[in-house]
Design an enzyme around this catalytic site. Structure first.
Site, PDB file in Angstrom:
ATOM      1  N   ASP A 105      15.144  14.831   0.486  1.00  0.00           N
ATOM      2  CA  ASP A 105      15.662  14.501   1.217  1.00  0.00           C
ATOM      3  C   ASP A 105      16.997  14.000   1.321  1.00  0.00           C
ATOM      4  O   ASP A 105      17.544  13.807   0.009  1.00  0.00           O
ATOM      5  CB  ASP A 105      14.793  13.456   1.457  1.00  0.00           C
ATOM      6  CG  ASP A 105      13.255  12.998   1.529  1.00  0.00           C
ATOM      7  OD1 ASP A 105      13.225  14.092   1.430  1.00  0.00           O
ATOM      8  OD2 ASP A 105      13.092  11.720   2.257  1.00  0.00           O
ATOM      9  N   ASP A 106      17.186  13.760   2.643  1.00  0.00           N
ATOM     10  CA  ASP A 106      18.817  13.954   3.135  1.00  0.00           C
ATOM     11  C   ASP A 106      19.851  14.836   2.396  1.00  0.00           C
ATOM     12  O   ASP A 106      21.157  13.927   2.869  1.00  0.00           O
ATOM     13  CB  ASP A 106      19.766  12.588   1.692  1.00  0.00           C
ATOM     14  CG  ASP A 106      18.381  11.233   2.171  1.00  0.00           C
ATOM     15  OD1 ASP A 106      17.854  11.380   3.095  1.00  0.00           O
ATOM     16  OD2 ASP A 106      18.175  10.511   1.191  1.00  0.00           O
ATOM     17  N   HIS A 151      19.529  10.727   9.987  1.00  0.00           N
ATOM     18  CA  HIS A 151      19.188  10.039   9.258  1.00  0.00           C
ATOM     19  C   HIS A 151      19.034   9.413  10.545  1.00  0.00           C
ATOM     20  O   HIS A 151      19.076   7.665   9.910  1.00  0.00           O
ATOM     21  CB  HIS A 151      20.269   9.512   8.404  1.00  0.00           C
ATOM     22  CG  HIS A 151      18.978   9.279   6.970  1.00  0.00           C
ATOM     23  ND1 HIS A 151      18.738   8.492   6.598  1.00  0.00           N
ATOM     24  CD2 HIS A 151      18.378   9.733   5.873  1.00  0.00           C
ATOM     25  CE1 HIS A 151      18.029   7.549   5.654  1.00  0.00           C
ATOM     26  NE2 HIS A 151      17.590   9.525   5.202  1.00  0.00           N
ATOM     27  N   HIS A 203      14.855  12.997  -3.665  1.00  0.00           N
ATOM     28  CA  HIS A 203      16.605  12.743  -2.624  1.00  0.00           C
ATOM     29  C   HIS A 203      17.540  14.167  -3.259  1.00  0.00           C
ATOM     30  O   HIS A 203      17.620  14.142  -4.995  1.00  0.00           O
ATOM     31  CB  HIS A 203      17.414  11.800  -2.711  1.00  0.00           C
ATOM     32  CG  HIS A 203      16.087  11.653  -2.052  1.00  0.00           C
ATOM     33  ND1 HIS A 203      15.160  10.118  -2.250  1.00  0.00           N
ATOM     34  CD2 HIS A 203      15.804  10.306  -0.272  1.00  0.00           C
ATOM     35  CE1 HIS A 203      14.430   9.496  -1.434  1.00  0.00           C
ATOM     36  NE2 HIS A 203      15.420   9.797  -0.444  1.00  0.00           N
TER      37      HIS A 203
END
Length: 713
Positions: A92-93, A147, A244
């Site tokens: 993620d991210d 986000h 992440h």
């Protein structure tokens, strides 16, 4: 460029609409940048966020106890999980320019494919990384555009977050995403009602939600061992593992991957993407031409917003540096001026030559008697006062004549303007030293004496006195009082030291007759005849100095409308004079000092910086929305403290009380804006070649009241 004739044409107004529109667009652009920059990351509940709905029903048990892949677009939810010994690594991210390439390198080294849930705003910043992810056989899903917590934002914002992300990926790769990992999500059992409702709404747009079996919480940097342990399935089971590749330091994640992949491979695990792991078709679909085009426009819009924000940061930095540099130069020059005044006291011959004081007057009935009386009461041995009535309709000349004061002459003429009235008085004057005074100005008894003492130096052609605001009891008067002391008089000390004085105020100035004759008298082709005349004197090779002890009390505008008109005329007239005397840049001597010191200073601090001030104020509003308030408060109070220290220093130099300093904060948020709007109006008038008419201020007689009260400073 700037016309000089004063025809009565309507002031331009359309630019105000354009200014408001431009500032609104600037704020919108900066807001867009603020929303996509400084994005956070992590998993689990969003800190300090309240769900948009407090009445949502919790998800059914089949979801909270089911697999992490959720299809919610049907009447009954369908969940899927990874088969035994099958691991779908998810990241993620990202994409992140530092950590995503390192994650990809580790995956390629171990021949592993994974699923990357990307943040749309970061896709626009690094589209090449998204293309690399896809080219190396990995899968891409959505992690929203900024986000955002989908359970906490309104429905329109949720839809926008998902739509913009799809467009961003489409522009970067030519494909659209269908998988969705909601920010701050974790395992199915952690789902609450609002989160479940948000996923069901997203499913209506074709999204398949992907949560996790194992949340490594690597964003907390718990250590490599802890990350490896959290990512390892128990007893040979399959799992979707949440990790992440962006949003912070991911060094521990990289190290954990390098240990986890070979370890699980030796134990018989296989690694795959989410879609391949559950046996579903490829999740990424070909994007339409419209999606790609709108995504490209979105990327350029985001890039443009970043450029604007960077430009505003640069502008603010330049303004702060220039402001501090200006303050430093002013203080240094003021100190030098003080030392110079102390050195010359008692060391120069006394000037007692005859002086002619010329008072141009047009409808000055409110103050003219006090002005003339204060001049006649001067402690100067040889003084004549010439009042030139410029076609007044309020009996100004009659008032002076009825005073029957010795040494006072009245000359009447048809209305021809202030420069013409001054030139009439200059021609009629008998003395070689001339003092030009406005009809609303009150002198102290020693003002004329102190003003002309500088003429003991034969190189001095003109002398500026110290103008003070008489009507300072109200807030507007206090603001102008501070401006006169801090800005005008502190600047004049600096100009004196740098030998580039651009303006001797019309309220109080002394000239040699030969100088005025040499420059052709008072010019009438600009609205700032005092600035125009002073610049002409410098270009003629004479020195212009400042005498702080020669004090004149003047009546400042008492309403915002009058203040606007006065400053509009001053500012526009100053621009006219600057353009008229622009060739001083190429001259030597005193004219060259004006051209290379005075004119650039006026250009930067009286035109360019005020023109940028609205944008700086919008940037400050942007800061209130997106920057920590503690930082903003510290910066604002720091600047205010610096301004207060400067103001206190200037007030002390002028032997004024510090009491008016309480009005300084309000001056910064009201008066300052009015002043830069005046500059904008003047600049537009100059650019379009409009002809500004003379605006006369309505007098209230407060300068006269000052004289009656016997105030002497």
């Amino acid at each position: 460029m700037i016309t000089a004739r004063h025809a009565a044409r309507r002031d331009p107004r359309a630019h105000w609409f354009l200014l408001v529109l431009g500032l609104t667009l600037l704020l919108a652009t900066l807001t867009a940048h603020g929303m996509v920059s400084g994005l956070g990351g992590g998993s689990g509940p969003a800190p300090g966020v309240t769900s948009a709905s407090g009445t949502a029903v919790g998800p059914p048990k089949s979801v909270t106890a089911g697999g992490p892949v959720l299809r919610l677009d049907q009447s009954e939810p369908v969940t899927r999980a990874m088969p035994a010994r099958t691991v779908a690594l998810t990241f993620d991210d990202g994409p992140d320019p530092r950590w995503t390439p390192q994650v990809l390198d580790v995956l390629r080294r171990h021949h592993v494919h994974a699923t990357f849930f990307v943040v749309g705003a970061r896709v626009n910043e690094h589209p090449e990384l998204v293309r690399r992810i896809l080219a190396e056989g990995h899968e891409i899903g959505s992690h929203t555009f900024t986000h955002a917590d989908l359970a906490a934002v309104p429905a329109w914002r949720r839809d926008l977050e998902l739509s913009l992300t799809r467009k961003a990926v489409a522009a970067a790769t030519g494909r659209e995403v269908t998988l969705l990992r909601p920010p701050f999500s974790s395992v199915p059992s952690a789902l609450d009602g609002p989160e479940y409702d948000a996923l069901r709404a997203a499913a209506g747009d074709g999204h398949v939600a992907v949560l996790a079996d194992h949340d490594t919480r690597d964003w907390q940097r718990p250590g490599v061992d802890a990350i490896v342990k959290a990512a390892t399935p128990a007893r040979g089971g399959g799992a979707v593992v949440l990790m992440h590749d962006g949003g912070g330091d991911r060094a521990q994640t990289i190290a954990a991957l390098d240990r986890l992949l070979p370890d699980l491979t030796r134990r018989g695990y296989r690694f795959t993407t989410v879609s391949a792991g559950i046996g579903a078709p490829a999740s990424m679909l070909p994007a339409s031409a419209g999606s790609r085009l709108s995504g490209t426009a979105l990327r350029w819009t985001q890039a443009g917003a970043g450029w604007v924000a960077d430009g505003m940061n640069l502008l603010l930095g330049i303004a702060l540096v220039l402001g501090v540099a200006r303050l430093a130069v002013q203080v240094v020059c003021a100190q030098r001026h003080v030392r110079r005044v102390r050195r010359r006291t008692g060391h120069r011959p006394e000037v007692r030559a005859p002086v002619s004081v010329i008072v141009p007057a047009y409808n000055e009935a409110a103050n003219i008697a006090a002005t003339v009386r204060s001049l006649v009461a001067s402690a100067y041995p040889a003084l004549e006062v010439i009042v030139v009535d410029d076609g007044s309709t309020d009996g100004t000349a009659d008032i002076v004549e009825r005073l029957r004061l010795r040494g006072v002459r009245v000359i009447r003429q048809d209305n021809a303007g202030k420069p013409a009235a001054l030139n009439t008085g200059i021609r009629a004057a008998r003395a070689e030293l001339l003092v030009l005074v406005d009809g609303d100005t009150v002198f102290q008894s020693d003002t004329v004496y102190r003003l002309v003492q500088g003429f003991a130096d034969r190189s001095v052609g003109a002398i500026s006195g110290n103008t003070k605001v008489a009507n300072r009891r109200r807030l507007l008067g206090r603001w102008q009082h501070l401006e006169y002391v801090i800005g005008f008089n502190l600047d004049r000390r600096m100009y004196d030291v740098l030998e580039c004085m651009p303006t001797i105020p019309g309220a109080i100035g002394a000239f040699r007759r030969e100088v005025l004759m040499a420059v052709g008298g008072v010019p009438g082709d600009t609205l700032a005849e005092d600035t125009d005349l002073t610049m002409a004197v410098l270009r003629a090779g004479w020195r212009v100095v400042y005498e702080e002890a020669a004090i004149a009390w003047t009546e400042a505008p008492s309403t915002l409308r009058q203040l606007w008109r006065q400053r509009y005329r001053w500012c526009y007239g100053t621009m006219q004079a600057m353009w008229k005397h622009r060739h001083a840049l190429r001259e030597s001597g005193a004219g060259g000092k004006l051209g290379r010191r005075g004119l650039p200073y006026l250009t930067v601090f009286q035109i360019l910086l005020p023109l940028t001030a609205p944008a700086v104020d919008v940037f400050a509003l942007y800061g209130l929305l997106f920057l920590p308030w503690s930082t903003l408060a510290l910066a604002w109070f720091g600047l205010l403290l610096l301004q207060a220290a400067t103001a206190g220093y200037a007030l002390r130099l002028d032997r004024e009380r510090l009491g008016p300093l309480w009005a300084l904060p309000l001056q910064q948020v009201v008066y300052r804006q009015l002043m830069y709007l005046v500059v904008i109006q003047s600049a537009v008038t100059a650019v379009i070649g409009n002809r500004l008419r003379w605006h006369r201020m309505v007098r209230t007689g407060e300068a006269a009241a000052l004289a009656t009260a016997g105030r002497t400073g």
